[in-house]
Scaffold this motif. Structure first.
Motif, PDB file in Angstrom:
ATOM      1  N   VAL A 512       0.883  -1.226  -0.188  1.00 45.52           N
ATOM      2  CA  VAL A 512       0.366   0.099  -0.090  1.00 45.52           C
ATOM      3  C   VAL A 512       0.887   1.133  -0.195  1.00 45.52           C
ATOM      4  O   VAL A 512       0.562   2.194   0.344  1.00 45.52           O
ATOM      5  CB  VAL A 512      -0.977   0.097   1.165  1.00 45.52           C
ATOM      6  CG1 VAL A 512      -1.636  -0.763   1.067  1.00 45.52           C
ATOM      7  CG2 VAL A 512      -0.296  -0.355   2.506  1.00 45.52           C
ATOM      8  N   ARG A 519      -0.660  -0.888  -5.072  1.00 46.11           N
ATOM      9  CA  ARG A 519      -2.218   0.183  -4.501  1.00 46.11           C
ATOM     10  C   ARG A 519      -3.717   0.530  -4.867  1.00 46.11           C
ATOM     11  O   ARG A 519      -4.155   0.921  -4.012  1.00 46.11           O
ATOM     12  CB  ARG A 519      -1.053   1.434  -4.368  1.00 46.11           C
ATOM     13  CG  ARG A 519      -1.307   2.584  -3.419  1.00 46.11           C
ATOM     14  CD  ARG A 519      -0.893   3.794  -3.319  1.00 46.11           C
ATOM     15  NE  ARG A 519      -1.345   4.374  -2.472  1.00 46.11           N
ATOM     16  CZ  ARG A 519      -1.826   4.783  -1.221  1.00 46.11           C
ATOM     17  NH1 ARG A 519      -0.825   4.362  -1.053  1.00 46.11           N
ATOM     18  NH2 ARG A 519      -2.254   5.576  -1.297  1.00 46.11           N
ATOM     19  N   LEU A 527     -10.412  -0.523   4.088  1.00 46.45           N
ATOM     20  CA  LEU A 527      -8.992  -0.740   4.980  1.00 46.45           C
ATOM     21  C   LEU A 527      -9.155  -1.017   6.813  1.00 46.45           C
ATOM     22  O   LEU A 527      -9.939  -2.383   7.248  1.00 46.45           O
ATOM     23  CB  LEU A 527      -8.282   0.022   4.299  1.00 46.45           C
ATOM     24  CG  LEU A 527      -6.807  -0.759   4.710  1.00 46.45           C
ATOM     25  CD1 LEU A 527      -6.178  -2.103   3.354  1.00 46.45           C
ATOM     26  CD2 LEU A 527      -5.652   0.326   4.430  1.00 46.45           C
ATOM     27  N   SER A 562      -0.324   3.030   4.443  1.00 47.38           N
ATOM     28  CA  SER A 562      -0.987   3.954   3.182  1.00 47.38           C
ATOM     29  C   SER A 562      -1.828   4.819   3.483  1.00 47.38           C
ATOM     30  O   SER A 562      -1.735   5.372   2.271  1.00 47.38           O
ATOM     31  CB  SER A 562      -2.408   3.055   3.334  1.00 47.38           C
ATOM     32  OG  SER A 562      -3.316   3.254   4.944  1.00 47.38           O
ATOM     33  N   PHE A 570      -7.337   6.689   0.889  1.00 47.99           N
ATOM     34  CA  PHE A 570      -7.109   6.246   2.206  1.00 47.99           C
ATOM     35  C   PHE A 570      -7.274   7.365   3.530  1.00 47.99           C
ATOM     36  O   PHE A 570      -8.038   6.798   5.114  1.00 47.99           O
ATOM     37  CB  PHE A 570      -5.518   5.716   2.147  1.00 47.99           C
ATOM     38  CG  PHE A 570      -5.368   4.449   1.905  1.00 47.99           C
ATOM     39  CD1 PHE A 570      -6.455   3.316   1.804  1.00 47.99           C
ATOM     40  CD2 PHE A 570      -4.251   4.698   0.475  1.00 47.99           C
ATOM     41  CE1 PHE A 570      -5.562   2.163   0.880  1.00 47.99           C
ATOM     42  CE2 PHE A 570      -4.371   3.434   0.022  1.00 47.99           C
ATOM     43  CZ  PHE A 570      -5.155   2.454  -0.118  1.00 47.99           C
TER      44      PHE A 570
END
Length: 799
Positions: A512, A519, A527, A562, A570
Motif C-alpha cells: 500500500v 496500491r 481497509l 497507506s 485512504f
C-alpha cells in the motif's frame, strides 16, 4: 481372544488390524487396561497400541484426549520402570513421529521419566533415542522442568562424547596436547574446524546414541534462552568435539553437530568473532549435506505414493523429519544461518544454491501434482525459506529470484490455507488428522509469505514482479479468514498461525506504499473494517487476544504506510470519526510498539496537509480517548506521552507530530509556544546525553530525536511573509513598544519575534549551538544552522 492372541494376530497383519478397528470400542478398551494391570498385560497393551500406530497411513487412528493415553503410558512406566520404560517410551515416540499425537504436555511425571533414562548409564541406545524423540515433541515446559531436562541431557552427551573429545584433541595436537588442553577453547573463534577427522569406526559406534541426544539439545537451546535467567555456555570440550564432528564421514552426526552449533550460536552467543567463526564452519557442511540430500531425493522419488499424500493437507509425517528438532533439514538450518549471518546469503548465491532451492520449489508444484506428500511440504517450505533469505536485502538477488517460475508456488498455498481455515474454524473439535493438515499447510503458507514479503520490500518488484503475481485478493482473503482456535491443543501451531497473519499484514503494508503499482487494488477495499479485528482491544478469538500486540502492530503498520502519501482515498477513512478515535485510544496501549505505530499514523495524517495537522487538535478535543485520560488538550496529550516514552523512536514520532503542528497555522504556533511545560520537556530531550556505550544504531536514534526538536524550533520561528502579524513593520512596531521586554505570560506569540525570544530565554539557542559544534552528522548541523540563524535574526541583542 486374549491380549497375547491379539498381539500375535495383528503383528504384521494389517487386515486383522482393520478388522479390529471396525469395533470403535476396541482401542479405548486397550487403553483402559493400562491403568491397572500386571507388567505382562501392560507390555502387551503397549505393543498393540504401537502396532496400530503403524496402520495410520491407511486408517485414521484417533486417540481422543479423554483417553489420556500419554498419562497412562507414563504412569505404567513409572510403576514398572524395569519392565515397561523401554516399551512405553517406544510407543510414545512412535505415536508422536506418526502424528497420532501432535505433541504432549510436560507433566512432572513425564519429566521424571525422561530424566531417569538420561541419567541411567545402563539405559539402552533405543531408550535414549525414544526419550530424545519425546523431548523434541514436549511442549509447555516450565523453567524448572527445562533445567531438569537440560542438565542431565548435557551430562549424557558429555559421557558419550568424552572418548571422542580425547581422540580429537590428541589427533590434532600430537606435539603438545597438554599445552593445547589449557587453551583449546580459542578454537571457538577459529573459522575452520579441527583438521584431523575422527576415525569412522569410533564415530559410527557413538552415532546411534549421540545423534538423537544432539537433536534433543538443539531443540532445547532456543527454549533455554527464553526461560533461563543466566547466560548459557556450551562446555568448551563439547564445543570442540562438535566442531570436530563437522568433518565426520557420518552424515547424521555432521547434521546434528551443525544444528546444535547453529542453535547455540543464534540463541546464546553474543561475541561477534565467535558467531562469525561458527557460521563460517557450519555453512560449507550444510551446503554439502543439502546437496547430498537432493541427490538422494532425486534418485528415490520417481513416483508419488497416493496413500501418503493429500491436497496440500498431508495426512502422514515423515518419521525421519518428525524425529528431528524443529523439522531440521540441511536446507532449513541453512535458512536459519542466512537469517542471522548476512555473508551466508551472498555465499548461497555464489554457489548457485538459490537455483537448487528454486528447482525444489517448482518440482513440488508441477501442474500434474494436485497432491503434496508430507516430505514434499517440508522440502518446498525449506526451499522457500532459503529463497526468502537470499532476496531479503539485495535488489540484484530479488531480480534473480523473480526469474524463477514461482507464481503457482506463491499463490496456491495462500488460497488453500484460507479455505482450510474457514472449514476448520466452523468445527467444534478437530481430529488429529485435521490438526496435521493445518500444521503442514501453515508451515508451507508461512514460508511462502516470507518470500513474498522479502520480494515486496523492493520498489522495482512492486512495479514488476508483484503486478504479474497479483496477490492482493489472496492476501485479503487470508487476512479475513478466521484463526482456528487451537490454543491449549497445539500452542506452537496457534503461535505460528498468528505469525502467519502478521506476515500477511506485513506484505499488505508493503503493497500500500505510495510507489506501489498494486496500491490501487486496495482502493475498493474498506481497509479500516478489514483491519479492525486486529487492532481493536478485543480480538474475535482467543488466538488473536493472546497475541494481540503482534497482530495489532502489523495491522497498524498497514494503516501507517497507506497514509504516507497525498492520496485522499485512504486518508478519508482515518482523519476523523471512529477510526481516528481508535488510534487515539491505542496511544494508551501498554506496548511501546503499538504506541509507536499510532503516533506515526498521526504523524502521517498531519504531514501532507496543514489543515489535517491543525484538525488533530480539534479531533482529540471531542474524542472518547480524551474523556478517559482527562488531558486538557492535544498538546498536553503529546507532552504526557513524551514524559512516559521508553523508546527514542516513539519520542521521534511524537516530535514530528509537533513539527507539522508548528508549521500548520498561526493559531497552532501560538498554542505550542504558550505551552511552556511542553517546551521545557523538548529542551530536556535536547539536552539529554546519549548513553555511554550506545551502538551506532542507538546513537543514530537519539540524534534523530534531537533533529526533530530542531525542526520544531525552525518551524516556530519561520518568518511567514504573508502573515500581517509577522511583517517587518509589525515586528518593528512591537519592538518600539518594548515587546522584547514584556512579561512572557502575556506576550503576543502570534509574532515571530516573541516566539523566538521565548525559545531563546528557555535555552534552545545555547543548546542547539553547543550540539551543532559537537555533532558530526551533516543533516543535524545543517538544520541546526538554520534554526540558529532564525533565532538570531529575531534577537537584536545577538546581532
Amino acid at each position: 481372544m486374549s491380549l497375547s492372541s491379539v498381539k500375535l494376530a495383528i503383528l504384521g497383519n494389517d487386515k486383522e488390524k482393520l478388522k479390529l478397528c471396525s469395533d470403535p470400542a476396541f482401542l479405548p478398551r486397550i487403553v483402559s487396561l493400562l491403568s491397572d494391570s500386571t507388567p505382562d498385560v501392560l507390555k502387551d497393551c503397549v505393543i498393540i497400541l504401537q502396532a496400530f500406530t503403524r496402520l495410520d497411513r491407511y486408517y485414521p487412528v484417533e486417540f481422543p484426549p479423554t483417553l489420556q493415553i500419554t498419562t497412562q503410558l507414563v504412569d505404567s512406566a513409572r510403576r514398572y520402570p524395569v519392565e515397561l520404560t523401554s516399551y512405553s517410551l517406544a510407543a510414545l515416540s512412535e505415536l508422536l513421529s506418526a502424528g497420532t499425537l501432535p505433541s504432549i504436555d510436560a507433566s512432572d511425571d513425564l519429566i521424571s521419566l525422561l530424566r531417569h533414562v538420561l541419567r541411567n548409564r545402563n539405559a539402552s541406545s533405543d531408550e535414549v533415542r525414544d526419550a530424545c524423540a519425546v523431548i523434541v515433541r514436549t511442549r509447555t515446559v516450565t523453567s524448572a522442568q527445562l533445567i531438569a531436562l537440560y542438565r542431565p541431557l548435557l551430562r549424557r552427551i558429555a559421557y558419550v562424547t568424552a572418548p571422542l573429545f580425547a581422540r580429537a584433541l590428541s589427533d590434532n595436537n600430537l606435539d603438545s596436547p597438554e599445552r593445547f588442553f589449557t587453551d583449546f577453547s580459542s578454537s571457538r573463534t577459529s573459522p575452520v574446524p579441527p583438521a584431523t577427522p575422527l576415525p569412522g569406526r569410533e564415530v559410527d559406534v557413538a552415532a546411534r546414541e549421540l545423534v538423537p541426544l544432539l537433536q534433543a539439545l538443539a531443540n532445547l537451546l532456543p527454549r533455554v534462552r527464553e526461560q533461563a535467567s543466566h547466560t548459557v555456555v556450551l562446555p568448551p570440550p563439547l564445543h570442540y568435539t562438535l566442531c570436530a564432528l563437522l568433518r565426520s564421514l557420518h552424515s547424521g552426526l555432521r547434521m546434528a553437530a551443525a544444528t546444535v552449533l547453529t542453535q547455540y550460536t543464534k540463541s546464546h552467543v553474543t561475541d561477534q568473532a565467535e558467531r562469525e567463526a561458527t557460521y563460517h564452519k557450519v555453512l560449507p557442511v550444510l551446503l554439502a549435506l543439502a546437496n547430498e540430500g537432493r541427490k538422494a531425493t532425486t534418485s528415490t522419488t520417481g513416483k508419488i505414493d497416493a496413500s501418503t499424500t493429500t491436497s496440500l493437507n498431508p495426512t502422514g509425517e515423515s518419521a525421519l523429519r518428525a524425529a528431528s528438532p524443529l523439522h531440521a533439514s540441511p536446507m532449513r538450518v541453512l535458512a536459519e544461518v542466512a537469517q542471522d549471518y548476512p555473508p551466508a546469503r551472498v555465499a548461497l548465491v555464489g554457489v548457485k544454491f538459490a537455483d537448487r532451492a528454486a528447482a525444489a520449489v517448482t518440482e513440488g508444484f508441477t501442474p500434474y501434482k494436485k497432491f503434496l506428500s508430507t516430505a514434499a511440504v517440508h522440502r518446498v517450505s525449506d526451499a522457500l525459506l532459503v529463497l526468502s533469505c537470499v532476496c531479503s536485502v539485495e535488489d540484484a538477488h530479488r531480480d534473480m529470484v523473480a526469474q524463477y517460475d514461482l507464481q503457482e508456488p506463491l499463490c496456491r498455498p495462500l488460497e488453500r490455507h484460507a479455505s482450510l481455515c474457514k472449514g476448520l474454524a466452523a468445527k467444534d473439535q478437530l481430529s488429529t488428522r485435521e490438526l496435521r493438515a493445518l500444521r503442514l499447510s501453515s508451515e508451507l503458507t508461512l514460508s511462502t509469505c516470507y518470500l513474498m514479503r522479502a520480494m515486496s520490500r523492493s520498489a522495482s518488484m512492486l512495479r514488476t514482479f508483484l503486478i504479474d503475481l497479483d496477490p492482493v485478493e489472496l492476501l485479503v482473503n487470508l487476512s479475513c479468514a478466521p484463526i482456528v482456535n487451537i490454543t491449549g491443543i497445539d500452542d506452537d501451531l496457534a503461535e505460528r498461525e498468528v505469525v502467519l497473519r502478521s506476515v500477511v499484514l506485513g506484505i499488505m503494508a508493503n503493497l500500500v506504499v505510495e510507489f506501489s503499482a498494486v496500491r490501487e487494488r486496495f482502493f475498493q477495499i474498506d481497509l479500516y473494517n478489514l483491519l479492525r479485528r486486529y487492532i481493536e482491544p478485543k480480538g474475535e478469538s482467543s488466538s488473536v487476544s493472546a497475541s494481540s500486540t503482534l497482530l495489532r502492530v502489523s495491522a497498524l503498520q498497514v494503516i501507517r504506510n497507506s497514509l504516507y502519501s497525498d492520496d485522499s482515498v485512504f486518508k478519508q477513512q482515518f482523519t476523523s470519526g471512529s477510526a481516528l478515535d481508535l488510534i487515539f485510544e491505542l496511544c494508551e496501549d501498554p506496548s511501546d510498539k503499538v504506541q509507536q505505530q499510532c503516533f506515526n499514523i498521526l504523524r502521517n495524517i498531519s504531514v501532507t496537509s496543514l489543515a489535517h495537522s491543525a484538525r488533530l487538535y480539534d479531533s482529540y478535543a471531542i474524542s472518547s480517548a480524551r474523556s478517559k485520560t482527562g488531558d486538557k488538550d492535544f498538546l498536553e496529550f503529546l507532552r504526557r506521552h513524551l514524559e512516559s516514552a521508553q523508546n527514542p523512536e516513539t519520542t521521534t514520532a511524537i516530535n514530528y507530530i509537533l513539527v507539522h503542528f508548528a508549521s500548520s497555522t498561526l493559531q497552532s504556533k501560538l498554542l505550542l509556544t504558550q505551552n511552556e511545560s511542553l517546551l521545557k520537556k523538548l529542551l530536556e530531550l535536547l539536552k539529554e546525553p546519549i548513553p555511554e556505550g550506545a551502538s551506532e544504531d542507538e546513537d543514530d536514534k537519539y540524534w534523530k530525536v534531537k533533529l526533530s526538536i530542531v525542526w520544531i524550533v525552525t518551524n516556530l520561528t519561520w518568518r511567514e511573509e504573508t502573515s500581517a502579524s509577522d511583517t517587518e513593520d509589525s515586528d518593528a512596531e512591537s519592538n518600539e513598544e518594548g515587546a522584547m521586554d514584556i512579561d512572557q505570560s502575556s506576550a503576543d506569540y502570534t509574532k515571530t519575534r516573541n516566539r523566538a525570544r521565548k525559545l531563546i530565554d528557555l535555552g534552545f539557542y545555547d543548546e542547539i549551538k553547543t550540539l551543532s559544534s559537537n555533532c558530526r552528522i551533516a543533516d543535524f548541523k545543517e538544520r541546526a544552522r538554520t534554526a540558529i540563524f532564525q533565532l538570531v535574526f529575531h534577537d537584536d541583542s545577538r546581532h
